[in-house]
Motif scaffolding. Structure first.
Motif, mmCIF file in Angstrom:
data_model
loop_
_atom_site.group_PDB
_atom_site.id
_atom_site.type_symbol
_atom_site.label_atom_id
_atom_site.label_comp_id
_atom_site.label_asym_id
_atom_site.label_seq_id
_atom_site.Cartn_x
_atom_site.Cartn_y
_atom_site.Cartn_z
ATOM 1 N N ASN A 41 -5.236 5.990 -2.431
ATOM 2 C CA ASN A 41 -5.492 5.487 -1.085
ATOM 3 C C ASN A 41 -5.028 4.034 -0.994
ATOM 4 N N ARG A 42 -5.140 3.467 0.173
ATOM 5 C CA ARG A 42 -4.697 2.085 0.405
ATOM 6 C C ARG A 42 -5.494 1.078 -0.422
ATOM 7 N N ASP A 43 -6.793 1.304 -0.524
ATOM 8 C CA ASP A 43 -7.631 0.369 -1.282
ATOM 9 C C ASP A 43 -7.207 0.305 -2.748
ATOM 10 N N GLU A 44 -6.907 1.473 -3.327
ATOM 11 C CA GLU A 44 -6.455 1.508 -4.717
ATOM 12 C C GLU A 44 -5.128 0.755 -4.861
ATOM 13 N N LEU A 45 -4.229 0.940 -3.906
ATOM 14 C CA LEU A 45 -2.935 0.265 -3.918
ATOM 15 C C LEU A 45 -3.131 -1.254 -3.809
ATOM 16 N N ASP A 46 -3.955 -1.686 -2.869
ATOM 17 C CA ASP A 46 -4.220 -3.122 -2.706
ATOM 18 C C ASP A 46 -4.799 -3.717 -3.980
ATOM 19 N N ALA A 47 -5.733 -2.999 -4.604
ATOM 20 C CA ALA A 47 -6.363 -3.473 -5.843
ATOM 21 C C ALA A 47 -5.342 -3.573 -6.972
ATOM 22 N N LEU A 48 -4.439 -2.607 -7.061
ATOM 23 C CA LEU A 48 -3.419 -2.637 -8.117
ATOM 24 C C LEU A 48 -2.493 -3.835 -7.939
ATOM 25 N N ALA A 49 -2.115 -4.140 -6.708
ATOM 26 C CA ALA A 49 -1.275 -5.317 -6.448
ATOM 27 C C ALA A 49 -2.004 -6.594 -6.869
ATOM 28 N N GLN A 50 -3.288 -6.684 -6.562
ATOM 29 C CA GLN A 50 -4.078 -7.860 -6.949
ATOM 30 C C GLN A 50 -4.197 -7.968 -8.466
ATOM 31 N N LYS A 51 -4.418 -6.841 -9.135
ATOM 32 C CA LYS A 51 -4.524 -6.837 -10.601
ATOM 33 C C LYS A 51 -3.212 -7.266 -11.244
ATOM 34 N N ALA A 52 -2.085 -6.780 -10.702
ATOM 35 C CA ALA A 52 -0.776 -7.144 -11.252
ATOM 36 C C ALA A 52 -0.571 -8.650 -11.164
ATOM 37 N N LYS A 53 -0.892 -9.217 -10.025
ATOM 38 C CA LYS A 53 -0.732 -10.667 -9.847
ATOM 39 C C LYS A 53 -1.667 -11.440 -10.772
ATOM 40 N N ALA A 54 -2.930 -11.023 -10.858
ATOM 41 C CA ALA A 54 -3.914 -11.704 -11.705
ATOM 42 C C ALA A 54 -3.549 -11.631 -13.188
ATOM 43 N N ALA A 55 -2.846 -10.560 -13.580
ATOM 44 C CA ALA A 55 -2.467 -10.375 -14.982
ATOM 45 C C ALA A 55 -1.160 -11.081 -15.337
ATOM 46 N N GLY A 56 -0.544 -11.766 -14.363
ATOM 47 C CA GLY A 56 0.677 -12.513 -14.644
ATOM 48 C C GLY A 56 1.946 -11.893 -14.097
ATOM 49 N N GLY A 57 1.834 -10.793 -13.389
ATOM 50 C CA GLY A 57 2.996 -10.172 -12.780
ATOM 51 C C GLY A 57 3.351 -10.847 -11.465
ATOM 52 N N ILE A 58 4.428 -10.405 -10.867
ATOM 53 C CA ILE A 58 4.884 -10.952 -9.586
ATOM 54 C C ILE A 58 4.882 -9.826 -8.556
ATOM 55 N N VAL A 59 4.159 -10.018 -7.463
ATOM 56 C CA VAL A 59 4.193 -9.065 -6.360
ATOM 57 C C VAL A 59 5.370 -9.474 -5.478
ATOM 58 N N TYR A 60 6.451 -8.708 -5.544
ATOM 59 C CA TYR A 60 7.659 -9.061 -4.785
ATOM 60 C C TYR A 60 7.665 -8.419 -3.394
ATOM 61 N N ALA A 61 6.818 -7.432 -3.169
ATOM 62 C CA ALA A 61 6.677 -6.810 -1.844
ATOM 63 C C ALA A 61 5.189 -6.588 -1.616
ATOM 64 N N ALA A 62 4.608 -7.402 -0.743
ATOM 65 C CA ALA A 62 3.174 -7.314 -0.466
ATOM 66 C C ALA A 62 2.833 -5.949 0.130
ATOM 67 N N PRO A 63 1.605 -5.478 -0.089
ATOM 68 C CA PRO A 63 1.204 -4.200 0.494
ATOM 69 C C PRO A 63 1.427 -4.170 2.003
ATOM 70 N N GLY A 64 1.976 -3.062 2.481
ATOM 71 C CA GLY A 64 2.233 -2.924 3.905
ATOM 72 C C GLY A 64 2.776 -1.551 4.259
ATOM 73 N N GLU A 65 2.854 -1.313 5.557
ATOM 74 C CA GLU A 65 3.362 -0.052 6.097
ATOM 75 C C GLU A 65 4.866 0.063 5.862
ATOM 76 N N ASN A 66 5.312 1.311 5.687
ATOM 77 C CA ASN A 66 6.725 1.579 5.513
ATOM 78 C C ASN A 66 7.042 2.913 6.184
ATOM 79 N N GLN A 67 7.899 2.885 7.173
ATOM 80 C CA GLN A 67 8.410 4.064 7.873
ATOM 81 C C GLN A 67 7.329 4.872 8.597
#
Length: 137
Positions: free
Chosen positions: A82-108
């Motif tokens: 779901n969206r919440d899981e996706l948002d949380a994964l993006a936050q975890k990636a950033k907190a762990a030192g990764g780079i979010v190059y495309a913020a969560p959002g709608e597509n098509q």
């Protein structure tokens, strides 16, 4: 013939990459982990992604390793419940030192997604798809 497929990724330090992916919630097979490699399991079917030190990886491919700061050889895509899981994964990636190059959002109009890079620049695409909203041909 083929029983299983897995992906091999070159990483600068297998232990740091393992820490990164563990912070995102991925699981590892400890019995298949060495100082130069880590065996990561992805999804319900336990798709294997092997994280190999660049030296070990290069010995397998006998070729140059792609410079992920200049180009991408592939895009690893995974789904989210779901969206919440996706948002949380993006936050975890950033907190762990990764780079979010495309913020969560709608597509098509029927997909919700984001993109992040791991510590070694490998690009990941995370999607939550609502197939009931997918355009029909």
């Amino acid at each position: 013939m083929t029983k299983q497929i897995w992906l091999n990724l070159p990483v600068k330090e297998a232990s740091k990459s393992k820490e990164f992916y563990t912070a995102l919630g991925f699981k590892f097979l400890e019995e298949r982990t060495t100082p130069d490699s880590a065996c990561m399991l992805v999804g319900e079917n336990n798709f294997v992604i092997m994280l190999f030190s660049e030296t070990m990886f290069q010995s397998f491919i006998q070729h140059n390793i792609t410079d992920t700061e200049k180009s991408a050889e592939f895009l690893i895509s995974i789904d989210a419940e779901n969206r919440d899981e996706l948002d949380a994964l993006a936050q975890k990636a950033k907190a762990a030192g990764g780079i979010v190059y495309a913020a969560p959002g709608e597509n098509q109009g029927w997909m919700y997604g984001c993109g992040f890079c791991d510590l070694d620049g490998h690009r990941w695409n995370v999607l939550h798809m609502d197939f009931s909203k997918m355009p029909k041909q």
